[in-house]
Scaffold this active site. Sequence first.
Site, PDB file in Angstrom:
ATOM      1  N   GLU A  34      -1.182   6.994   0.470  1.00 58.55           N
ATOM      2  CA  GLU A  34      -0.322   6.065   0.489  1.00 58.55           C
ATOM      3  C   GLU A  34      -0.573   5.090  -0.239  1.00 58.55           C
ATOM      4  O   GLU A  34      -0.688   3.906   0.429  1.00 58.55           O
ATOM      5  CB  GLU A  34      -0.075   6.402   2.067  1.00 58.55           C
ATOM      6  CG  GLU A  34       1.079   5.558   2.058  1.00 58.55           C
ATOM      7  CD  GLU A  34       1.746   4.745   3.458  1.00 58.55           C
ATOM      8  OE1 GLU A  34       0.901   5.837   4.236  1.00 58.55           O
ATOM      9  OE2 GLU A  34       2.261   3.752   4.074  1.00 58.55           O
ATOM     10  N   ARG A  38       5.026  -2.330  -1.828  1.00 59.41           N
ATOM     11  CA  ARG A  38       4.245  -4.473  -1.547  1.00 59.41           C
ATOM     12  C   ARG A  38       4.029  -5.287  -3.111  1.00 59.41           C
ATOM     13  O   ARG A  38       3.281  -5.959  -2.391  1.00 59.41           O
ATOM     14  CB  ARG A  38       3.403  -4.257  -0.219  1.00 59.41           C
ATOM     15  CG  ARG A  38       3.866  -3.547   0.654  1.00 59.41           C
ATOM     16  CD  ARG A  38       3.232  -3.093   2.389  1.00 59.41           C
ATOM     17  NE  ARG A  38       3.045  -2.859   2.961  1.00 59.41           N
ATOM     18  CZ  ARG A  38       2.279  -2.394   3.673  1.00 59.41           C
ATOM     19  NH1 ARG A  38       1.146  -3.265   4.030  1.00 59.41           N
ATOM     20  NH2 ARG A  38       2.003  -1.481   4.918  1.00 59.41           N
ATOM     21  N   LYS A 122       4.917   9.565  12.367  1.00 56.06           N
ATOM     22  CA  LYS A 122       3.629   8.088  11.801  1.00 56.06           C
ATOM     23  C   LYS A 122       4.345   7.176  13.015  1.00 56.06           C
ATOM     24  O   LYS A 122       5.765   7.171  13.533  1.00 56.06           O
ATOM     25  CB  LYS A 122       4.362   7.149  10.600  1.00 56.06           C
ATOM     26  CG  LYS A 122       2.785   5.817  10.832  1.00 56.06           C
ATOM     27  CD  LYS A 122       3.868   5.014   9.198  1.00 56.06           C
ATOM     28  CE  LYS A 122       3.652   3.891   9.708  1.00 56.06           C
ATOM     29  NZ  LYS A 122       3.467   2.968   8.070  1.00 56.06           N
TER      30      LYS A 122
HETATM   31  C1  3PG Z   1       0.795   0.089   7.097  1.00 58.31           C
HETATM   32  O1  3PG Z   1       1.180  -0.036   6.133  1.00 58.31           O
HETATM   33  O2  3PG Z   1       0.936   0.922   7.611  1.00 58.31           O
HETATM   34  C2  3PG Z   1       0.198  -0.736   7.810  1.00 58.31           C
HETATM   35  O3  3PG Z   1       0.176  -1.921   8.089  1.00 58.31           O
HETATM   36  C3  3PG Z   1      -1.271  -0.088   7.478  1.00 58.31           C
HETATM   37  O4  3PG Z   1      -2.256  -0.912   8.695  1.00 58.31           O
HETATM   38  P1  3PG Z   1      -3.525  -1.555   8.298  1.00 58.31           P
HETATM   39  O5  3PG Z   1      -3.468  -2.669   7.522  1.00 58.31           O
HETATM   40  O6  3PG Z   1      -3.606  -2.395  10.143  1.00 58.31           O
HETATM   41  O7  3PG Z   1      -4.078  -1.197   8.649  1.00 58.31           O
END
Ligand code: 3PG
Length: 200
Positions: A34, A38, A122
């Site tokens: 994924e 960003r 999700k």
């Molecule tokens: C996301 O975008 O799904 C989360 O920011 C990922 O979460 P994490 O950085 O806490 O693993």
Amino acid sequence: MQVAPVIPVLVIEKPEDAVPLATALVEGGLRVLEITLRSDAALSAIESMAKALPDAIVGAGTVNHPEQMQQVKNAGAQFVVSPGFTKSLGQAATECSMPYLPGVMTPAEILDANQSGLDALKFFPASQAGGPAFIKALAGPFQNIVFCPTGGINADSAPDYLGLANVLCVGGSWIAPKDAVKAGNWQQITTLATTACGLR
Ligand code: 3PG
């Protein structure tokens, strides 16, 4: 969601990191990736990863606006993730024939997404919103819904989620630490991926 136990959530700042990073993850056994929208490099990263690694299943994350659905599809994304669900995002995914994994956090949001035809969701932000105990409780009223918990999960906590019947995989950024990407430490990332791959 059934290809690998972990979907790495990636923020790619430098376009030249995209292919070595994806290669390191696929070598470790994680081939569903994924790429979050960003960073300025996100779309080009999706494009170069999809071209260079035909075995990888490259998707776009943080798709927060309906018009991004077609943009990421044009770049080569094979699925889309968003932190939450809206009907307009669901409609855009349907119009683009794009597999869509939206985030939910409450029973009402699950009902809304399910009534738009989605049964794989999700759960975000997983650790902050209630963790494995919360997701386990959702199995009662939502017997046909499966989840990919994401948010605050790491190699230590992932097994608690993956052991739940209604969890098919988890998402997380711990697989590709910023420092390792910055240093080009692809071997470290392959090692983290190999460990993650063995979690289920
Ligand atoms: C996301 O975008 O799904 C989360 O920011 C990922 O979460 P994490 O950085 O806490 O693993």
